[in-house]
Write a protein that holds these residues in place. Sequence first.
Motif, PDB file in Angstrom:
ATOM      1  N   ASP A  69      45.728  56.630  16.752  1.00 56.29           N
ATOM      2  CA  ASP A  69      44.721  57.667  16.958  1.00 56.29           C
ATOM      3  C   ASP A  69      44.218  58.286  15.664  1.00 56.29           C
ATOM      4  O   ASP A  69      43.054  58.684  15.576  1.00 56.29           O
ATOM      5  CB  ASP A  69      45.296  58.784  17.837  1.00 56.29           C
ATOM      6  N   ASN A  70      45.099  58.404  14.669  1.00 53.45           N
ATOM      7  CA  ASN A  70      44.747  59.200  13.489  1.00 53.45           C
ATOM      8  C   ASN A  70      45.069  58.519  12.173  1.00 53.45           C
ATOM      9  O   ASN A  70      44.918  59.113  11.117  1.00 53.45           O
ATOM     10  CB  ASN A  70      45.467  60.561  13.571  1.00 53.45           C
ATOM     11  N   GLY A  71      45.574  57.271  12.243  1.00 57.85           N
ATOM     12  CA  GLY A  71      45.902  56.564  11.018  1.00 57.85           C
ATOM     13  C   GLY A  71      47.293  56.910  10.517  1.00 57.85           C
ATOM     14  O   GLY A  71      47.927  57.871  10.964  1.00 57.85           O
ATOM     15  N   TYR A  72      47.757  56.105   9.547  1.00 55.77           N
ATOM     16  CA  TYR A  72      49.089  56.312   8.989  1.00 55.77           C
ATOM     17  C   TYR A  72      48.971  56.945   7.608  1.00 55.77           C
ATOM     18  O   TYR A  72      48.660  56.290   6.625  1.00 55.77           O
ATOM     19  CB  TYR A  72      49.828  54.975   8.911  1.00 55.77           C
ATOM     20  N   TRP A  73      49.195  58.246   7.555  1.00 55.37           N
ATOM     21  CA  TRP A  73      49.177  58.987   6.305  1.00 55.37           C
ATOM     22  C   TRP A  73      49.917  60.297   6.502  1.00 55.37           C
ATOM     23  O   TRP A  73      50.099  60.751   7.629  1.00 55.37           O
ATOM     24  CB  TRP A  73      47.740  59.257   5.832  1.00 55.37           C
ATOM     25  N   HIS A  74      50.355  60.882   5.419  1.00 60.47           N
ATOM     26  CA  HIS A  74      51.099  62.143   5.491  1.00 60.47           C
ATOM     27  C   HIS A  74      50.316  63.309   4.899  1.00 60.47           C
ATOM     28  O   HIS A  74      50.292  64.404   5.453  1.00 60.47           O
ATOM     29  CB  HIS A  74      52.441  62.015   4.763  1.00 60.47           C
ATOM     30  N   ILE A  75      49.673  63.073   3.741  1.00 58.35           N
ATOM     31  CA  ILE A  75      48.910  64.122   3.062  1.00 58.35           C
ATOM     32  C   ILE A  75      47.531  63.568   2.726  1.00 58.35           C
ATOM     33  O   ILE A  75      47.400  62.428   2.288  1.00 58.35           O
ATOM     34  CB  ILE A  75      49.603  64.597   1.762  1.00 58.35           C
ATOM     35  N   ALA A  76      46.487  64.389   2.935  1.00 63.09           N
ATOM     36  CA  ALA A  76      45.122  63.988   2.601  1.00 63.09           C
ATOM     37  C   ALA A  76      44.568  64.919   1.531  1.00 63.09           C
ATOM     38  O   ALA A  76      44.673  66.143   1.639  1.00 63.09           O
ATOM     39  CB  ALA A  76      44.230  64.013   3.832  1.00 63.09           C
ATOM     40  N   TYR A  77      44.012  64.300   0.481  1.00 60.98           N
ATOM     41  CA  TYR A  77      43.322  65.043  -0.572  1.00 60.98           C
ATOM     42  C   TYR A  77      41.837  64.704  -0.446  1.00 60.98           C
ATOM     43  O   TYR A  77      41.442  63.538  -0.645  1.00 60.98           O
ATOM     44  CB  TYR A  77      43.839  64.648  -1.951  1.00 60.98           C
ATOM     45  N   ASN A  78      41.023  65.683  -0.112  1.00 63.91           N
ATOM     46  CA  ASN A  78      39.618  65.431   0.192  1.00 63.91           C
ATOM     47  C   ASN A  78      38.712  65.855  -0.955  1.00 63.91           C
ATOM     48  O   ASN A  78      39.010  66.814  -1.679  1.00 63.91           O
ATOM     49  CB  ASN A  78      39.210  66.188   1.466  1.00 63.91           C
ATOM     50  N   ALA A  79      37.611  65.116  -1.090  1.00 65.84           N
ATOM     51  CA  ALA A  79      36.592  65.418  -2.100  1.00 65.84           C
ATOM     52  C   ALA A  79      37.202  65.514  -3.500  1.00 65.84           C
ATOM     53  O   ALA A  79      37.075  66.527  -4.190  1.00 65.84           O
ATOM     54  CB  ALA A  79      35.854  66.715  -1.749  1.00 65.84           C
ATOM     55  N   ILE A  80      37.882  64.432  -3.921  1.00 62.81           N
ATOM     56  CA  ILE A  80      38.535  64.406  -5.232  1.00 62.81           C
ATOM     57  C   ILE A  80      37.758  63.506  -6.198  1.00 62.81           C
ATOM     58  O   ILE A  80      36.906  62.711  -5.785  1.00 62.81           O
ATOM     59  CB  ILE A  80      39.989  63.914  -5.126  1.00 62.81           C
ATOM     60  N   THR A  81      38.088  63.613  -7.474  1.00 57.80           N
ATOM     61  CA  THR A  81      37.430  62.813  -8.505  1.00 57.80           C
ATOM     62  C   THR A  81      38.330  61.660  -8.934  1.00 57.80           C
ATOM     63  O   THR A  81      39.486  61.549  -8.498  1.00 57.80           O
ATOM     64  CB  THR A  81      37.115  63.686  -9.720  1.00 57.80           C
ATOM     65  N   GLU A  82      37.790  60.815  -9.824  1.00 56.15           N
ATOM     66  CA  GLU A  82      38.555  59.652 -10.306  1.00 56.15           C
ATOM     67  C   GLU A  82      39.850  60.088 -10.988  1.00 56.15           C
ATOM     68  O   GLU A  82      40.919  59.528 -10.733  1.00 56.15           O
ATOM     69  CB  GLU A  82      37.689  58.834 -11.274  1.00 56.15           C
ATOM     70  N   LYS A  83      39.781  61.115 -11.834  1.00 55.49           N
ATOM     71  CA  LYS A  83      40.981  61.566 -12.549  1.00 55.49           C
ATOM     72  C   LYS A  83      42.039  62.090 -11.578  1.00 55.49           C
ATOM     73  O   LYS A  83      43.229  61.809 -11.720  1.00 55.49           O
ATOM     74  CB  LYS A  83      40.607  62.659 -13.547  1.00 55.49           C
ATOM     75  N   GLN A  84      41.598  62.850 -10.599  1.00 56.96           N
ATOM     76  CA  GLN A  84      42.544  63.366  -9.604  1.00 56.96           C
ATOM     77  C   GLN A  84      43.185  62.221  -8.810  1.00 56.96           C
ATOM     78  O   GLN A  84      44.376  62.260  -8.494  1.00 56.96           O
ATOM     79  CB  GLN A  84      41.824  64.334  -8.674  1.00 56.96           C
ATOM     80  N   LEU A  85      42.413  61.176  -8.517  1.00 60.10           N
ATOM     81  CA  LEU A  85      42.956  60.015  -7.813  1.00 60.10           C
ATOM     82  C   LEU A  85      44.034  59.335  -8.652  1.00 60.10           C
ATOM     83  O   LEU A  85      45.091  58.945  -8.148  1.00 60.10           O
ATOM     84  CB  LEU A  85      41.834  59.037  -7.467  1.00 60.10           C
ATOM     85  N   LYS A  86      43.776  59.189  -9.946  1.00 61.65           N
ATOM     86  CA  LYS A  86      44.773  58.562 -10.829  1.00 61.65           C
ATOM     87  C   LYS A  86      46.049  59.397 -10.898  1.00 61.65           C
ATOM     88  O   LYS A  86      47.159  58.862 -10.893  1.00 61.65           O
ATOM     89  CB  LYS A  86      44.180  58.384 -12.234  1.00 61.65           C
ATOM     90  N   ASP A  87      45.889  60.717 -10.962  1.00 63.48           N
ATOM     91  CA  ASP A  87      47.069  61.593 -11.002  1.00 63.48           C
ATOM     92  C   ASP A  87      47.882  61.488  -9.716  1.00 63.48           C
ATOM     93  O   ASP A  87      49.119  61.513  -9.742  1.00 63.48           O
ATOM     94  CB  ASP A  87      46.628  63.049 -11.218  1.00 63.48           C
ATOM     95  N   ILE A  88      47.184  61.368  -8.591  1.00 64.29           N
ATOM     96  CA  ILE A  88      47.881  61.230  -7.304  1.00 64.29           C
ATOM     97  C   ILE A  88      48.669  59.932  -7.273  1.00 64.29           C
ATOM     98  O   ILE A  88      49.828  59.893  -6.854  1.00 64.29           O
ATOM     99  CB  ILE A  88      46.861  61.285  -6.139  1.00 64.29           C
TER     100      ILE A  88
END
Length: 882
Positions: free
Chosen positions: A54-73
């Motif tokens: 129903d909702n996918g397999y994930w625990h935490i969602a980070y929305n509207a992020i940038t490339e640098k924030q994605l790399k840090d995650i």
Amino acid sequence: MNIVNKLTLRSMKANKRRTIVTIIGVIISVAMVMAVATISVSFQDLMKKREIQDNGYWHIAYNAITEKQLKDIRAEKQVDKVVVKQELGYAQPENNQDKQRPYLQFEFFNKTGFDHFPLEIVNGRLPENPQEVVVTEDLIKMAGLDYSLGEKVNFDIGKRMGTKRDGSKEVLGKHVFYGQTDTDGEVEYSESLQVNRQLEVTIVGVVKLPNWITAWSSYPVIGLLDEVIVEAESDNGEQISALVTTHKINGSIYSYGSNQMESLGLAEQQLSFNNSLLRYDGITQDDNFRTVLYSLAAIIIAIIMVGSISLIFNAFAISVSERSRYLGMLSSIGATKVQKRNSVFFEAALIGVISIPLGLIFGWLGIWVTFQIMNDTLQQALDFNIPLEVLLSPAALLVATVVSMVTIALSAYIPARRASRVTAIEAIRQTPDIKLTGKKVRTTRIVRRLFGMEADIALKNLKRNKRKYQVTVFSLVISIVLFLSVTYFTDVMKKSLLLTQDGENYDIVIYNMPEEEQATILQKIAALDTVEAYSAKKGMGGYAYITEAQFAEATIHPSMSRSEQLTTSLDENGRYPLSLNISILDKESMEAYAAQIGVDSKQLFDVTKPAVIVQDTIRYKDEDLKKYVEKKVMEAKVGDRLVLMQGKRGENHEFIPTEEYEVGIAATTDEIPLGGERSYPQNMNIVVSEEVALQFPFISEQVADKSFSVYLTSKKPMQTEQEILEIDESLYMRNWYTMRQRDVQMITLMSVFTYGFIVLISAVAIANIFNTISTTIALRKREFAMLKSIGMTPRGFNKMMQYESYFYGLKALLYGIPISILCMYGIYRASDSMFDFAFRLHWLSLTITIVAVFTIVIATMFYATSKLKRENIIDALKQENI
């Protein structure tokens, strides 16, 4: 094997019936523990799979992020997998035939996303590069966009821009309906598409509409995300979302997410948790929910464990009572206390060796059979395409084995201590169980005068066999407490579901049905085999005056006291303006609603004496208390008058009344009509027929030209939706059934399993009652023979046994029902931290309990005594019980 153990084994063989009944009771208890463990693991796995679907397999969602924030995650050690998602925007194809959903919504995922967000392929395949996409089958069926596999299509993609009547503009998201209306019933936004890119894609597959897609005004188009391109574009301000799974799933995940939000420099609205999935791992941020969940579980588990331990204990207590004479004889020839105690533990060990493996097998097998039976029914009724699978978990086996061993050991401990204390003289004289004085067996004269000598003797028999009498009564009490407690627990869950879903009592709603075709379409829909009921309704807001006497608890604003609110809000005539939701039903729907609440419908169509139905009791979630409550919004009774108001808005948006219309109250109820308005405090729902409503200018001005919305319930909502589209494919519908089915499914499963536990534990209790009563009857052969020898007739004997049965049942009910009420109140108080409704006894369950108790006792008593009818009096008087 030592001599004491050999004698114990011989005693078990000599009393085969008691041994077999004890083994059966223990097997059922072990099976129940195994079932609990297996269900816990299997049900948790099932609900996790359902949530992922129903909702996918994930625990935490980070929305509207940038490339640098994605790399840090991605660099975080605690992060396991990262799903990258990008919403490219909307396209508006000209040949879309669905005027309610005119857009295509483009959502792209990286390769991990296709693993974590499942898609069910109808035709073709999934995308393999960023130039390929899949579309949903309803895009072809409902929008008429018949794209062929392999076809290349160019789209102009952009943002949905909404312009309000005051000229202000804003970007519209996926949660805004196309042509959404405001509180005055007028279109809230005039929409346009602001194109910012062009995209050429190849259609490579058709999939079923996934539950994790939110697309109220659009059809999803799903593609593969090229992360290299996205990250390069992110430097130019393009924003994406990252949905992560973590290595460690525990209660610290919420604090971890909050720390990540701060370190990444994100706003609070950019962070979200998959609370539903985490809840099935036992992790929740809602303290009230956790309190309710753990409190209810603790009460039910405690009841089940106490029942198992006490019932198995009774079996061993009977065994020791029967063997007291030979234990005393062993003591006379030198047997020690340890040896006598160990004889009981040896018996427990033998029973455990036989019962535990069989109990584990039968427990797992019973759940497997239950799942097999439920699979087809649930999948068909709930459109549930995930099979119920029984998991054989090593942890579940270990828990069930250890709990069963501890249960048997605890059950045998007290009887073993009692066996070790049996002295030779007491045992040979057989006095430990029956120690009589005149005072102990004394009965009142009232019993004999009212019920006769047989009842008096029956009562004396129970007093002189007090220990076995107490054992039987205790078994009955446990059964009563279990049945009533678990039944009430299930009802609380259903009541809680009703509170959370109040106002959503339908499966499908059809909006904006063409008025000129309404009668024809309704007739066709009503004729569908899958449709159970329907209601055609128009709605609007309004106001009414109520008197101070009619002022109720839910009318009071949380920030004010009753006196403050009355002082500031009463007009010069001592009346209070109350906000209304007015539901206007057509003739057939009004007649059906009137029949539902037991009201004569004729008065509801009389335009000379206009009358309405008032929903005076409402259910809603109190945000301050953080729980669902049930309260009165108006103290009204049939025959009272209600003043409806017509008015206008002032410069400061205040309500200025201009006209008043008086109506009668034909009925008050807490039931809403099919498709009725959701309940809110300081707001009351009234229901009125269309004929009466159109008599009031302020209502007719707003709704006369409006089309009815149709709400319906269905046996098979998914099938009904397709059948309605075949009647008229331009109809705009929402299927609320799919949104509710997870909660309904949980209640259904819970009911099956909880009532299964009732059956299991009742089987243990009945086996123990049968064992106790039949053994007691067998040991009383000499007593019965003596009564017959001094002139008791067969009729008198049967009458005496009947009264014994009645005394057993009455005593069990005398203790069982008050204890059950305490347990039920405990369950009620446990749920009180999240739900607020009145505590009520369930009289049907109490009636079933009373009938069942007397049936079990009388049937068992007469089965046991039927074997004594052919006994010779002389032989029975000579018999020795060894």
